[in-house]
Design a protein around this motif. Structure first.
Motif, PDB file in Angstrom:
ATOM      1  N   MET A  75       0.839  -1.203   0.000  1.00 24.90           N
ATOM      2  CA  MET A  75       0.000   0.000   0.000  1.00 24.90           C
ATOM      3  C   MET A  75       0.870   1.248   0.000  1.00 24.90           C
ATOM      4  SD  MET A  75      -2.982  -1.066   2.745  1.00 24.90           S
ATOM      5  CE  MET A  75      -1.870  -1.855   3.916  1.00 24.90           C
ATOM      6  N   ASP A  76       0.413   2.253  -0.741  1.00 22.64           N
ATOM      7  CA  ASP A  76       1.067   3.562  -0.668  1.00 22.64           C
ATOM      8  C   ASP A  76       0.377   4.387   0.415  1.00 22.64           C
ATOM      9  OD1 ASP A  76      -1.349   4.379  -1.769  1.00 22.64           O
ATOM     10  OD2 ASP A  76      -0.519   4.600  -3.795  1.00 22.64           O
ATOM     11  N   ALA A  77       0.833   5.606   0.602  1.00 19.94           N
ATOM     12  CA  ALA A  77       0.300   6.448   1.675  1.00 19.94           C
ATOM     13  C   ALA A  77      -1.177   6.728   1.486  1.00 19.94           C
ATOM     14  CB  ALA A  77       1.087   7.762   1.747  1.00 19.94           C
ATOM     15  N   GLY A  78      -1.599   6.943   0.227  1.00 20.58           N
ATOM     16  CA  GLY A  78      -3.008   7.237  -0.013  1.00 20.58           C
ATOM     17  C   GLY A  78      -3.905   6.070   0.329  1.00 20.58           C
ATOM     18  N   THR A  79      -3.484   4.861  -0.021  1.00 18.09           N
ATOM     19  CA  THR A  79      -4.283   3.674   0.293  1.00 18.09           C
ATOM     20  C   THR A  79      -4.366   3.478   1.808  1.00 18.09           C
ATOM     21  OG1 THR A  79      -3.597   2.652  -1.785  1.00 18.09           O
ATOM     22  CG2 THR A  79      -4.507   1.194  -0.085  1.00 18.09           C
ATOM     23  N   ILE A  80      -3.256   3.710   2.503  1.00 17.23           N
ATOM     24  CA  ILE A  80      -3.253   3.567   3.963  1.00 17.23           C
ATOM     25  C   ILE A  80      -4.245   4.548   4.590  1.00 17.23           C
ATOM     26  CG2 ILE A  80      -1.866   3.871   6.046  1.00 17.23           C
ATOM     27  CD1 ILE A  80       0.558   2.931   4.386  1.00 17.23           C
ATOM     28  N   TRP A 128       6.163   1.939   4.597  1.00 17.00           N
ATOM     29  CA  TRP A 128       5.435   2.579   5.686  1.00 17.00           C
ATOM     30  C   TRP A 128       5.213   1.606   6.834  1.00 17.00           C
ATOM     31  CZ3 TRP A 128       4.593   7.715   5.427  1.00 17.00           C
ATOM     32  CH2 TRP A 128       4.665   8.317   4.155  1.00 17.00           C
ATOM     33  N   GLN A 129       5.215   2.204   8.032  1.00 20.94           N
ATOM     34  CA  GLN A 129       4.879   1.470   9.255  1.00 20.94           C
ATOM     35  C   GLN A 129       3.708   2.167   9.916  1.00 20.94           C
ATOM     36  OE1 GLN A 129       8.032   0.250  12.083  1.00 20.94           O
ATOM     37  NE2 GLN A 129       6.830   1.292  13.678  1.00 20.94           N
ATOM     38  N   PRO A 135      -8.766   0.512  17.053  1.00 23.55           N
ATOM     39  CA  PRO A 135      -9.300   0.839  15.730  1.00 23.55           C
ATOM     40  C   PRO A 135      -9.372   2.328  15.464  1.00 23.55           C
ATOM     41  CG  PRO A 135     -11.032   0.043  17.193  1.00 23.55           C
ATOM     42  CD  PRO A 135      -9.757  -0.199  17.897  1.00 23.55           C
ATOM     43  N   ALA A 136      -9.326   3.164  16.539  1.00 24.34           N
ATOM     44  CA  ALA A 136      -9.446   4.613  16.348  1.00 24.34           C
ATOM     45  C   ALA A 136      -8.148   5.348  16.611  1.00 24.34           C
ATOM     46  CB  ALA A 136     -10.556   5.172  17.250  1.00 24.34           C
ATOM     47  N   ALA A 137      -7.042   4.643  16.854  1.00 22.62           N
ATOM     48  CA  ALA A 137      -5.775   5.295  17.166  1.00 22.62           C
ATOM     49  C   ALA A 137      -4.663   4.673  16.353  1.00 22.62           C
ATOM     50  CB  ALA A 137      -5.472   5.162  18.659  1.00 22.62           C
ATOM     51  N   HIS A 138      -3.940   5.490  15.631  1.00 22.15           N
ATOM     52  CA  HIS A 138      -2.862   4.954  14.833  1.00 22.15           C
ATOM     53  C   HIS A 138      -1.745   5.987  14.707  1.00 22.15           C
ATOM     54  CE1 HIS A 138      -5.100   7.301  11.802  1.00 22.15           C
ATOM     55  NE2 HIS A 138      -3.917   7.439  11.213  1.00 22.15           N
ATOM     56  N   GLU A 139      -0.556   5.476  14.381  1.00 21.65           N
ATOM     57  CA  GLU A 139       0.608   6.324  14.108  1.00 21.65           C
ATOM     58  C   GLU A 139       1.281   5.792  12.860  1.00 21.65           C
ATOM     59  OE1 GLU A 139       4.978   7.383  16.045  1.00 21.65           O
ATOM     60  OE2 GLU A 139       3.493   6.244  17.205  1.00 21.65           O
ATOM     61  N   LYS A 140       1.433   6.630  11.850  1.00 20.52           N
ATOM     62  CA  LYS A 140       2.025   6.233  10.576  1.00 20.52           C
ATOM     63  C   LYS A 140       3.363   6.940  10.403  1.00 20.52           C
ATOM     64  CE  LYS A 140       0.826   8.082   6.685  1.00 20.52           C
ATOM     65  NZ  LYS A 140       0.083   8.544   5.483  1.00 20.52           N
ATOM     66  N   LYS A 141       4.370   6.172   9.994  1.00 18.28           N
ATOM     67  CA  LYS A 141       5.670   6.789   9.730  1.00 18.28           C
ATOM     68  C   LYS A 141       6.382   6.029   8.620  1.00 18.28           C
ATOM     69  CE  LYS A 141       7.988   4.258  13.473  1.00 18.28           C
ATOM     70  NZ  LYS A 141       8.739   4.414  14.751  1.00 18.28           N
ATOM     71  N   PRO A 142       7.225   6.706   7.876  1.00 16.45           N
ATOM     72  CA  PRO A 142       7.921   6.053   6.770  1.00 16.45           C
ATOM     73  C   PRO A 142       9.023   5.130   7.281  1.00 16.45           C
ATOM     74  CG  PRO A 142       8.645   8.325   6.964  1.00 16.45           C
ATOM     75  CD  PRO A 142       7.536   8.160   7.949  1.00 16.45           C
ATOM     76  N   LEU A 143       9.297   4.102   6.508  1.00 17.66           N
ATOM     77  CA  LEU A 143      10.398   3.212   6.827  1.00 17.66           C
ATOM     78  C   LEU A 143      11.681   3.729   6.199  1.00 17.66           C
ATOM     79  CD1 LEU A 143       8.644  -0.227   6.145  1.00 17.66           C
ATOM     80  CD2 LEU A 143       9.166   0.782   8.390  1.00 17.66           C
TER      81      LEU A 143
END
Length: 565
Positions: A75-80, A128-129, A135-143
């Motif tokens: 998945m790319d950032a948009g799909t995530i 991406w990680q 289900p309502a809390a997430h943190e996204k960061k690049p690898l």
């Protein structure tokens, strides 16, 4: 054991995740079994074009790490930000190349109440990680390094005993939901090397295989009142169970047009599902009957070599055959040569109907071929091999059935020259004695009575010796009727009593002949009603006459009597 998510293993250091909305909670709760998350993750991997999916379990420090990794498109950032993190925001809706499309499959990972969920994914030069505490809390960061494919890691607290049970539940869930997956799915756990859990899409013992664009169906016969069925999309299980769609038919159907219902516990009853049912009904009316005929006729031709297998095969097809023979469709099976006979030939219902007249209006059957069955066949009566097909033919023809070895006799007279010397001598004495007392019989001979209803009797009588006749055929005379002798007495050459009489005859011919003929006289015919007393008197007179004549057969004894002068 050091887990992949060491930073998330400590519960006291993690912040509380914000509560999920009511909709999200409902979406998570609607899964029948928390282990259903495996199906959803594998489904997502297949939709991403994965060829291989690895499911790995690890345990240490009071936690289990579940890792589901594929080699599909990541998945790319948009799909995530869209399809992954926004409930009901599927990008697969209407795409028939995809299994899913509801947009909430990923939420299933929270049905097992994990401590943390991590998604590692990427496309091209990006990676991406995404870490999720709920289900309502997430943190996204690049690898730091790009990656292909997707790995989902789920951390769940459990002790070692719970982990062992979780391993078995995971294996079972994967085997159930991914049984025929088009992607290869492997499962690994401590002390269990990676194993393929996928089986080829096939129905054991299938009789008919059908395929069209996007759909494959395999059908087989069964005697179960609720036959098994399976519905799959891209090999993933949508529904399995036992239910009668078509009497006596089990099936598996794989179609890219089928969809799971919202509960994920069954198939969505939509136009595509109803089209599949229409195909099944069409196959039941066209393709399956031809296969049934082919298999039934082949079984009938080989039944004599293995009757038990033939009976089992007939039983397996019986329910569909009954369904096919009901009502207006009965005529379509009339010329199927599916009934095995003792001669080795297979005959049809039409042939059996034609043979009823020669068989006295009854279907004839037996366990083995005998002289009786051979004579019946030469008269034009098919004699079926005993088996479940006999009862079916009875119902279809409205006729009773009889076992020929219990219903007919066909003695095979034996010429005196082929008999032992002792038996020949006994027969000569019996003929002489009967002639002196009547005679009661037109002739007396020995015969082979094996294979018929009289094989355990000492004798039978027939007007025409050696012909086929009913076992219960009564002579037209009473016990003591001696006029117009017209029947021939046939003594059973294999009966032990005849052997004893013959042995006794060597020393006491008169006594042996008297005992044998008395046994025959008193058991050949009936005492007329109301005349028992008279016949007892006549029987005494006959016995005295028989004994007097028999004494004349005794050898003369020589020697001086006591007191002779």
């Amino acid at each position: 054991m050091c887990l992949i998510l060491p930073a998330m293993a400590s519960r006291k250091d993690r912040p509380e995740s914000p509560p999920a909305s009511g909709l999200v909670r409902d979406l998570i709760a609607q899964f029948d079994d928390p282990m259903d998350f495996y199906r959803e993750l594998v489904q997502n991997s297949i939709d991403a074009g994965a060829n291989r999916i690895d499911v790995t379990l690890r345990w240490g420090e009071g936690s289990c790490l579940i890792r589901v990794e594929d080699d599909g498109r990541g998945m790319d950032a948009g799909t995530i930000d869209g399809a992954l993190l926004v409930p009901l925001a599927s990008q697969k809706d209407g795409d028939l190349t995809k299994v899913g499309g509801a947009g909430f499959g990923f939420l299933s990972v929270f049905a097992v109440k994990p401590e943390r969920v991590r998604v590692l994914t990427g496309q091209g030069t990006s990676g991406w990680q995404v870490d999720m505490s709920g289900p309502a809390a997430h943190e996204k960061k690049p690898l730091e390094e790009p990656r292909e494919g997707t790995a989902v890691e789920i951390l769940k607290a459990m002790d070692e005993a719970e982990f062992r049970a979780f391993v078995e539940a995971s294996r079972s869930a994967l085997q159930r939901w991914c049984r025929h997956s088009e992607a290869r799915v492997f499962f690994a756990a401590p002390d269990a090397p990676s194993q393929l859990v996928v089986q080829p899409f096939a129905l054991a013992g299938a009789s008919l295989r059908y395929a069209e664009e996007g759909t494959e169906i395999e059908l087989g016969f069964t005697d179960e009142p609720s036959p098994s069925f399976g519905l799959y999309n891209r090999g993933l299980t949508i529904a399995e169970g036992c239910r009668e769609f078509i009497p006596g038919v089990r099936f598996k159907a794989k179609s890219r047009y089928l969809s799971p219902d919202l509960s994920r516990s069954g198939v969505l009853d939509d136009e595509n599902y109803r089209k599949l049912l229409a195909i099944l009904r069409r196959l039941a009316e066209a393709g399956l009957p031809a296969k049934l005929r082919e298999e039934s006729e082949r079984t009938a031709q080989a039944a004599a070599g293995d009757p038990a297998r033939a009976a089992a095969d007939w039983g397996r097809r019986g329910r569909f055959l009954e369904h096919l023979a009901a009502g207006d469709r009965a005529g379509r099976i009339a010329d199927w040569a599916m009934f095995p006979t003792l001669s080795g030939l297979a005959v049809s219902l039409a042939a059996l109907r034609s043979g009823l007249k020669a068989g006295g209006g009854k279907l004839c059957f037996d366990e083995a071929r005998t002289r009786v069955s051979g004579l019946l066949e030469r008269r034009g009566t098919p004699v079926l091999l005993a088996g479940p097909w006999v009862a079916f033919a009875e119902r279809r023809l409205g006729a009773g059935a009889l076992r020929v070895s219990a219903a007919f006799i066909a003695p095979e007279p034996i010429a005196d020259g082929f008999l032992p010397k002792g038996v020949r001598g006994l027969l000569e004495s019996l003929r002489r004695l009967d002639a002196a007392c009547g005679p009661k019989y037109a002739g007396i001979a020995a015969a082979d009575l094996a294979g018929g209803a009289a094989e355990d009797r000492l004798f039978v009588t027939q007007k025409e010796p050696g012909t086929l006749s009913a076992a219960d055929e009564a002579p037209a005379k009473t016990v003591l009727f001696f006029r117009s002798a017209s029947r021939v007495l046939l003594l059973n050459a294999g009966h032990p009593h005849l052997t004893l009489f013959a042995r006794l005859h060597g020393e006491r011919p008169g006594l042996a002949s008297f005992l044998c003929l008395k046994s025959v006289y008193l058991n050949d015919g009936e005492v007329p009603a109301g005349q028992a007393e008279r016949f007892c008197s006549l029987a005494e007179k006959l016995e005295l006459r028989l004994l007097r004549e028999a004494m004349g057969l005794e050898p003369r004894r020589t020697g001086r009597r006591d007191g002779a002068s």
